[in-house]
Scaffold this motif. Sequence first.
Motif, short mmCIF file in Angstrom:
data_model
loop_
_atom_site.label_atom_id
_atom_site.label_comp_id
_atom_site.label_asym_id
_atom_site.label_seq_id
_atom_site.Cartn_x
_atom_site.Cartn_y
_atom_site.Cartn_z
N GLN A 155 -5.10 1.40 -12.15
CA GLN A 155 -4.10 2.35 -11.66
C GLN A 155 -4.09 2.38 -10.13
OE1 GLN A 155 -6.29 2.76 -14.06
NE2 GLN A 155 -5.50 3.97 -15.76
N ALA A 156 -5.27 2.26 -9.52
CA ALA A 156 -5.33 2.21 -8.06
C ALA A 156 -4.60 0.98 -7.53
CB ALA A 156 -6.78 2.20 -7.59
N GLU A 157 -4.80 -0.14 -8.20
CA GLU A 157 -4.12 -1.37 -7.78
C GLU A 157 -2.61 -1.19 -7.80
OE1 GLU A 157 -3.54 -6.02 -9.24
OE2 GLU A 157 -5.33 -4.90 -9.88
N GLU A 158 -2.09 -0.57 -8.84
CA GLU A 158 -0.65 -0.36 -8.90
C GLU A 158 -0.17 0.58 -7.80
OE1 GLU A 158 2.96 0.95 -11.92
OE2 GLU A 158 0.93 0.69 -12.71
N ALA A 159 -0.96 1.62 -7.52
CA ALA A 159 -0.58 2.55 -6.45
C ALA A 159 -0.51 1.83 -5.11
CB ALA A 159 -1.57 3.71 -6.39
N TYR A 160 -1.51 0.98 -4.81
CA TYR A 160 -1.48 0.22 -3.56
C TYR A 160 -0.27 -0.71 -3.51
CZ TYR A 160 -6.34 1.66 -2.61
OH TYR A 160 -7.48 2.37 -2.35
N ARG A 161 0.04 -1.34 -4.64
CA ARG A 161 1.19 -2.26 -4.65
C ARG A 161 2.50 -1.51 -4.49
NH1 ARG A 161 -0.45 -7.33 -5.61
NH2 ARG A 161 -2.39 -7.68 -6.79
N LEU A 162 2.61 -0.32 -5.06
CA LEU A 162 3.80 0.50 -4.84
C LEU A 162 3.92 0.90 -3.37
CD1 LEU A 162 3.62 2.78 -8.00
CD2 LEU A 162 5.36 1.04 -7.52
N ALA A 163 2.78 1.18 -2.74
CA ALA A 163 2.79 1.52 -1.31
C ALA A 163 3.33 0.36 -0.48
CB ALA A 163 1.38 1.89 -0.84
N THR A 164 2.98 -0.87 -0.84
CA THR A 164 3.49 -2.02 -0.09
C THR A 164 4.96 -2.27 -0.38
OG1 THR A 164 2.75 -3.59 -1.79
CG2 THR A 164 1.21 -3.10 -0.02
N GLU A 165 5.43 -1.88 -1.57
CA GLU A 165 6.86 -1.99 -1.84
C GLU A 165 7.64 -1.05 -0.94
OE1 GLU A 165 8.34 -1.94 -5.85
OE2 GLU A 165 6.42 -2.61 -6.65
N ILE A 166 7.12 0.15 -0.76
CA ILE A 166 7.81 1.14 0.07
C ILE A 166 7.82 0.69 1.53
CG2 ILE A 166 7.77 3.52 0.91
CD1 ILE A 166 6.45 4.28 -1.77
N PHE A 167 6.66 0.25 2.03
CA PHE A 167 6.56 -0.19 3.42
C PHE A 167 5.65 -1.41 3.48
CE2 PHE A 167 4.84 0.21 7.84
CZ PHE A 167 6.05 0.02 8.50
N PRO A 168 6.23 -2.61 3.47
CA PRO A 168 5.42 -3.83 3.37
C PRO A 168 4.43 -4.04 4.51
CG PRO A 168 7.71 -4.28 2.82
CD PRO A 168 7.67 -2.89 3.38
N GLU A 187 -2.98 -0.24 5.69
CA GLU A 187 -3.91 0.52 4.85
C GLU A 187 -3.72 0.15 3.38
OE1 GLU A 187 -3.71 4.68 5.57
OE2 GLU A 187 -4.03 4.49 7.73
N ALA A 188 -2.47 -0.07 2.97
CA ALA A 188 -2.21 -0.46 1.59
C ALA A 188 -2.81 -1.83 1.30
CB ALA A 188 -0.71 -0.46 1.32
N VAL A 189 -2.60 -2.76 2.22
CA VAL A 189 -3.14 -4.11 2.03
C VAL A 189 -4.66 -4.09 2.06
CG1 VAL A 189 -3.20 -6.44 3.01
CG2 VAL A 189 -1.06 -5.17 2.96
N SER A 190 -5.22 -3.33 2.98
CA SER A 190 -6.67 -3.22 3.08
C SER A 190 -7.27 -2.64 1.81
CB SER A 190 -7.05 -2.34 4.28
OG SER A 190 -8.42 -2.03 4.27
N GLY A 191 -6.68 -1.52 1.33
CA GLY A 191 -7.20 -0.89 0.12
C GLY A 191 -7.12 -1.81 -1.08
N LEU A 192 -5.99 -2.50 -1.21
CA LEU A 192 -5.82 -3.41 -2.34
C LEU A 192 -6.79 -4.58 -2.26
CD1 LEU A 192 -4.41 -4.39 -4.87
CD2 LEU A 192 -2.56 -5.30 -3.43
N ALA A 193 -6.95 -5.15 -1.07
CA ALA A 193 -7.85 -6.29 -0.91
C ALA A 193 -9.30 -5.90 -1.21
CB ALA A 193 -7.73 -6.86 0.50
N GLN A 194 -9.71 -4.74 -0.76
CA GLN A 194 -11.07 -4.29 -1.07
C GLN A 194 -11.25 -4.10 -2.56
OE1 GLN A 194 -12.92 -1.24 1.52
NE2 GLN A 194 -11.04 -1.33 2.72
N LEU A 195 -10.23 -3.55 -3.22
CA LEU A 195 -10.30 -3.35 -4.66
C LEU A 195 -10.43 -4.68 -5.39
CD1 LEU A 195 -9.99 -0.94 -6.73
CD2 LEU A 195 -7.60 -1.66 -6.93
N LEU A 196 -9.64 -5.68 -4.96
CA LEU A 196 -9.70 -7.00 -5.58
C LEU A 196 -11.07 -7.63 -5.37
CD1 LEU A 196 -6.20 -8.39 -4.52
CD2 LEU A 196 -6.86 -7.57 -6.79
N ALA A 197 -11.58 -7.53 -4.15
CA ALA A 197 -12.88 -8.14 -3.84
C ALA A 197 -14.00 -7.51 -4.66
CB ALA A 197 -13.17 -8.03 -2.36
N LYS A 198 -13.97 -6.19 -4.77
CA LYS A 198 -15.01 -5.50 -5.52
C LYS A 198 -14.99 -5.86 -6.99
CE LYS A 198 -15.32 -1.45 -2.47
NZ LYS A 198 -15.02 0.00 -2.34
#
Length: 401
Positions: free
Chosen positions: A331-344, A348-359
């Motif tokens: 669910q966090a991943e989807e929230a970060y991706r929605l944030a990038t849809e709103i403002f690519p 912070e959205a890219v950072s949060g998503l990348a950290q989530l993927l790495a973890k």
Amino acid sequence: MVRSAEEIVASKLSQFGRSRREIVEAIGRREKKDVPPEIQDFFDAVEAGDWPRIDAAFGAMAKRSAQYEGSTHSPELDPFWPAVLETYGATEQAHDWPAQKLLDYGEAILGSLRPGMVYVGGTDPGRFIPTLLNETTDGEQHIVLTQNALADSRYMEYVRFQYGDRFGIPTEEDSKRVFQEYTEDAQKRLEHDQQFPNDPKQIQPGEKVEMVDGKVQVSGQIAVMAINEKLLQSILQKNPDASFAVEESFPMKTTYAGAVPLGPIMEIRAQDATAGLDEGHAAESLDYWRNTTQEILADPEALSSPDALKTYSKMAVAEGNLLGNSSYPAQAEEAYRLATEIFPRNTEAVSGLAQLLAKSGRMDEARQLINGFIQQNPDLEQQFDLSRKDRFWNVRISAGK
């Protein structure tokens, strides 16, 4: 006669300016100090709705406010400065946002609050727009604070003046104790990093800690926000029966236990979530942000406003932070991706998503995400932290680097 959104906002700004002038004059009477003439001129401009004059008057005072880097300190401004800053913040947001989008955003936040709830803003829009509308709209006037200024003694005195008879506020001694606790902890972490240079660093990037003449000194955004977070916890302790809602500026992980989504923001210390955020809260949050994203991307006025896009995107990131820290990574991943849809271009959205993927072990995806973002936005590369060895940033490997 139906008024336009622009007329409504202009009327609210004039009303807000009058109310803040009254507060300034009341502070002057209490302190037995005259209100400086430049402050009176500033409020004259606000009530007249003269933005160039407002901006010029505030800019001249800001240089003497000790608020900004390079500014001097004129003590005669101190008792009145928080009210001036709050008024300028509201007028600046009204200048920068389309009027209807400002009203919609403010209602999205204030409309999500339950009766008696205390609201803690974070970003400039999240602080100043609800403050403006909260006091110029019929209905309950909530206590409104900001996350970012709790470490400022002038702001805390301003809060005491406004709410001290109905709300528990940390004393000056409380603030000193919090600062001392933070500096002692920072000193221990600094000593660790010096004694064990090969271990993961405990001082965070952006957290400036140094020893000067045998005394520890702290500065920088990380340090200030850590102190603000501790002061917010002190406020929570002093008001055990109050409900709090937060629009997050800087992640405050100590507030995530028991926090739940609340429309575009979050409720902290939620009484109905003592065991933490559950699947129902997570699903409700994603439904909200899916719908909001669709509405924003279908709204030409919203798309024409970088301020609106950045603000909504940042709030979606905060929701991702909460979901990720509550063991809901999908669910966090989807929230970060929605944030990038709103403002690519939201780092912070890219950072949060990348950290989530790495973890989660998806290192290749993290690399591709960061490299692709930097290739498309080379001017934003410096905003990423490339120095920490105990975070995922060292996985960013691309041709020629």
